[in-house]
Design an enzyme around this catalytic site. Structure first.
Site, PDB file in Angstrom:
ATOM      1  N   LYS A   1      -3.408 -11.012  -6.106  1.00 35.10           N
ATOM      2  CA  LYS A   1      -4.730 -11.374  -5.575  1.00 35.10           C
ATOM      3  C   LYS A   1      -5.799 -10.457  -6.157  1.00 35.10           C
ATOM      4  O   LYS A   1      -5.520  -9.297  -6.494  1.00 35.10           O
ATOM      5  CB  LYS A   1      -4.733 -11.343  -4.038  1.00 35.10           C
ATOM      6  CG  LYS A   1      -4.845  -9.981  -3.444  1.00 35.10           C
ATOM      7  CD  LYS A   1      -5.346  -9.990  -2.013  1.00 35.10           C
ATOM      8  CE  LYS A   1      -5.514  -8.529  -1.611  1.00 35.10           C
ATOM      9  NZ  LYS A   1      -6.053  -8.212  -0.358  1.00 35.10           N
TER      10      LYS A   1
ATOM     11  N   LYS B   1       0.830  -1.210   0.000  1.00 37.09           N
ATOM     12  CA  LYS B   1       0.000   0.000   0.000  1.00 37.09           C
ATOM     13  C   LYS B   1       0.862   1.258   0.000  1.00 37.09           C
ATOM     14  O   LYS B   1       0.491   2.261  -0.601  1.00 37.09           O
ATOM     15  CB  LYS B   1      -0.972   0.001   1.184  1.00 37.09           C
ATOM     16  CG  LYS B   1      -2.119  -0.964   0.983  1.00 37.09           C
ATOM     17  CD  LYS B   1      -3.376  -0.520   1.698  1.00 37.09           C
ATOM     18  CE  LYS B   1      -4.550  -1.416   1.323  1.00 37.09           C
ATOM     19  NZ  LYS B   1      -5.691  -1.277   2.196  1.00 37.09           N
TER      20      LYS B   1
ATOM     21  N   LYS C   1     -10.485  -5.331  -4.537  1.00 37.71           N
ATOM     22  CA  LYS C   1     -11.514  -4.350  -4.870  1.00 37.71           C
ATOM     23  C   LYS C   1     -10.923  -2.987  -5.206  1.00 37.71           C
ATOM     24  O   LYS C   1     -11.611  -2.132  -5.737  1.00 37.71           O
ATOM     25  CB  LYS C   1     -12.551  -4.233  -3.747  1.00 37.71           C
ATOM     26  CG  LYS C   1     -12.018  -4.062  -2.321  1.00 37.71           C
ATOM     27  CD  LYS C   1     -13.177  -4.060  -1.349  1.00 37.71           C
ATOM     28  CE  LYS C   1     -13.014  -4.326   0.106  1.00 37.71           C
ATOM     29  NZ  LYS C   1     -11.950  -4.870   0.801  1.00 37.71           N
TER      30      LYS C   1
HETATM   31  P1  TYM Z   1     -10.470  -6.915   3.314  1.00 35.53           P
HETATM   32  O1  TYM Z   1     -11.553  -5.941   3.525  1.00 35.53           O
HETATM   33  O2  TYM Z   1      -9.391  -6.583   2.352  1.00 35.53           O
HETATM   34  O3  TYM Z   1     -11.078  -8.296   2.893  1.00 35.53           O
HETATM   35  C1  TYM Z   1     -12.121  -8.902   3.623  1.00 35.53           C
HETATM   36  C2  TYM Z   1     -11.945 -10.411   3.654  1.00 35.53           C
HETATM   37  O4  TYM Z   1     -11.899 -10.930   2.332  1.00 35.53           O
HETATM   38  C3  TYM Z   1     -10.711 -11.703   2.164  1.00 35.53           C
HETATM   39  N1  TYM Z   1     -10.234 -11.514   0.788  1.00 35.53           N
HETATM   40  C4  TYM Z   1      -9.909 -12.515  -0.017  1.00 35.53           C
HETATM   41  N2  TYM Z   1      -9.948 -13.847   0.131  1.00 35.53           N
HETATM   42  C5  TYM Z   1      -9.560 -14.601  -0.917  1.00 35.53           C
HETATM   43  N3  TYM Z   1      -9.138 -14.068  -2.095  1.00 35.53           N
HETATM   44  C6  TYM Z   1      -9.080 -12.734  -2.287  1.00 35.53           C
HETATM   45  N4  TYM Z   1      -8.692 -12.232  -3.449  1.00 35.53           N
HETATM   46  C7  TYM Z   1      -9.473 -11.897  -1.214  1.00 35.53           C
HETATM   47  N5  TYM Z   1      -9.564 -10.539  -1.071  1.00 35.53           N
HETATM   48  C8  TYM Z   1     -10.016 -10.337   0.167  1.00 35.53           C
HETATM   49  C9  TYM Z   1      -9.728 -11.141   3.169  1.00 35.53           C
HETATM   50  O5  TYM Z   1      -8.718 -12.075   3.479  1.00 35.53           O
HETATM   51  C10 TYM Z   1     -10.619 -10.829   4.326  1.00 35.53           C
HETATM   52  O6  TYM Z   1     -10.840 -11.985   5.106  1.00 35.53           O
HETATM   53  N6  TYM Z   1      -7.721  -6.172   7.415  1.00 35.53           N
HETATM   54  C11 TYM Z   1      -8.879  -6.844   6.876  1.00 35.53           C
HETATM   55  C12 TYM Z   1     -10.163  -6.424   7.537  1.00 35.53           C
HETATM   56  C13 TYM Z   1     -10.156  -6.565   9.018  1.00 35.53           C
HETATM   57  C14 TYM Z   1     -10.313  -7.784   9.743  1.00 35.53           C
HETATM   58  C15 TYM Z   1     -10.291  -7.406  11.105  1.00 35.53           C
HETATM   59  C16 TYM Z   1     -10.432  -9.113   9.366  1.00 35.53           C
HETATM   60  C17 TYM Z   1     -10.063  -5.558   9.919  1.00 35.53           C
HETATM   61  N7  TYM Z   1     -10.144  -6.053  11.156  1.00 35.53           N
HETATM   62  C18 TYM Z   1     -10.395  -8.352  12.120  1.00 35.53           C
HETATM   63  C19 TYM Z   1     -10.553 -10.050  10.380  1.00 35.53           C
HETATM   64  C20 TYM Z   1     -10.526  -9.676  11.721  1.00 35.53           C
HETATM   65  C21 TYM Z   1      -9.001  -6.498   5.406  1.00 35.53           C
HETATM   66  O7  TYM Z   1      -8.483  -5.525   4.938  1.00 35.53           O
HETATM   67  O8  TYM Z   1      -9.831  -7.324   4.719  1.00 35.53           O
END
Ligand code: TYM
Length: 335
Positions: free
Chosen positions: A198, A116, A201
């Site tokens: 990966k 990032k 979004k």
């Molecule tokens: P975020 O918002 O980027 O994504 C949300 C969830 O989707 C999963 N994910 C994916 N899994 C498989 N393939 C992909 N291409 C893919 N893109 C996203 C992510 O692994 C995630 O599970 N930091 C986290 C959000 C967060 C969080 C937390 C998660 C904040 N606090 C506490 C768990 C517990 C994030 O940015 O996810």
């Protein structure tokens, strides 16, 4: 009473863009599967989204959109606690305290920070660096046993575990040390255009399938997905990353194993395979989309779910926060 005997699950999603099938396969779908067996707490992590510049009106709308998606994939606000991170101030408060127990070197090593920081050169703010500490606060506040996430969040979860262990060693048992819960297929759904990255979004539109994409858009994006010149549906992520990614998506959507998919499409070209992948996605997403549309039209209900979710979440989070205040020696308050 019953929920107290169940193990606790916590997970969150950022409302930083339209959610993709990566979010669906990697996280949301598992959230639903775990709902009956565990005490589940699921959060729209809007404060995390502030680490990159957001348009305020869009961010506000997306928070509601993501909350509606939680329910559209089948999560129940009665069974699970569904809420918005910024509605429970304990997250930011515990995050501050945990910051004082986190080393800068640990944060600088985080892959997502490096990615990032490279992508947002002009806005390498402190929040981008301390983002995983806020994530640790999210998880540890609820004493979560399990955290269902995609593979990209593994490193962040590891930091949460380390912080919990560090704190417990210093002050005696305070936090449950959480484990990750990863999907068997689709823990890392890849970009349709650059299958070495990966699916995200925040990347250009043609690289991902949004959960809310119209069927013709889904079909078009899969038709244009990068494959190879072998014209053989075979699972080989190293040499055939594009086709293998499509197979994983198809497998996640239909439940077929990689061997079954290879047999199913033996002798068929990529054209037929891609339209089958599109059809499988459309079939899974259509009911989610129509339920989402219905929920988005009922703002009062969405607000009520968020309000009640925040109240239930705050009751748990504040208990942990008070414990932490006491352990580290903050001034006692008697209100
Ligand atoms: P975020 O918002 O980027 O994504 C949300 C969830 O989707 C999963 N994910 C994916 N899994 C498989 N393939 C992909 N291409 C893919 N893109 C996203 C992510 O692994 C995630 O599970 N930091 C986290 C959000 C967060 C969080 C937390 C998660 C904040 N606090 C506490 C768990 C517990 C994030 O940015 O996810």
């Amino acid at each position: 009473m019953e929920t107290q005997q169940k193990k606790t699950i916590f997970s969150g999603i950022q409302p930083s863009g339209t959610l993709t099938i990566g979010n669906y396969i990697g996280a949301l779908r598992n959230w639903k599967l775990l709902e009956d067996e565990y005490h589940c707490i699921y959060c729209v992590v809007d404060e995390h989204a502030l680490t990159v510049r957001q348009d305020p009106a869009k961010l506000r709308r997306r928070c509601a959109e993501v909350m509606a998606l939680f329910m559209a994939v089948g999560l129940s606000p009665e069974k699970s606690v569904l809420f918005c991170q910024s509605h429970v101030p304990a997250h930011a408060e515990l995050s501050w305290i945990l910051n004082c127990y986190t080393y800068i070197g640990e944060l600088q090593r985080m892959t997502q920070f490096k990615d990032k920081a490279a992508k947002h050169e002009n806005n390498i703010n402190a929040g981008l660096l301390t983002y995983p500490v806020l994530m640790a606060a999210d998880i540890l506040l609820y004493q979560a046993d399990l955290v269902p996430i995609g593979a990209d969040q593994k490193q962040h979860l590891e930091l949460s575990r380390n912080l919990a262990i560090r704190f417990n060693n210093l002050y005696s048992d305070t936090f449950v040390v959480p484990d990750g819960y990863f999907p068997k297929v689709g823990a890392r759904v890849m970009s349709l255009q650059e299958p070495s990255r990966k699916m995200s979004k925040s990347d250009p539109e043609d690289t991902y399938i949004a959960i809310l994409d119209e069927p013709d858009v889904i079909a078009r994006k899969f038709r244009r997905a990068v494959t190879d010149s072998e014209a053989c549906v075979r699972f080989d992520p190293e040499n055939k990353p594009g086709v293998s990614n499509l197979m994983s998506i198809y497998g996640a959507m239909t439940g077929e194993t990689m061997e079954q998919i290879e047999a199913h499409f033996a002798g068929q070209g990529y054209g037929a395979f891609k339209s089958a992948v599109a059809d499988a996605c459309i079939a899974v997403l259509e009911p989610v989309q129509s339920e989402h549309k219905r929920l988005m039209a009922d703002k009062a209900y969405l607000e009520q779910v968020m309000r009640e979710g925040a109240e239930r979440a705050a009751a748990i989070a504040n208990r942990t926060l008070r414990k932490v205040h006491k352990k580290v020696g903050l001034a006692p308050y008697t209100l």
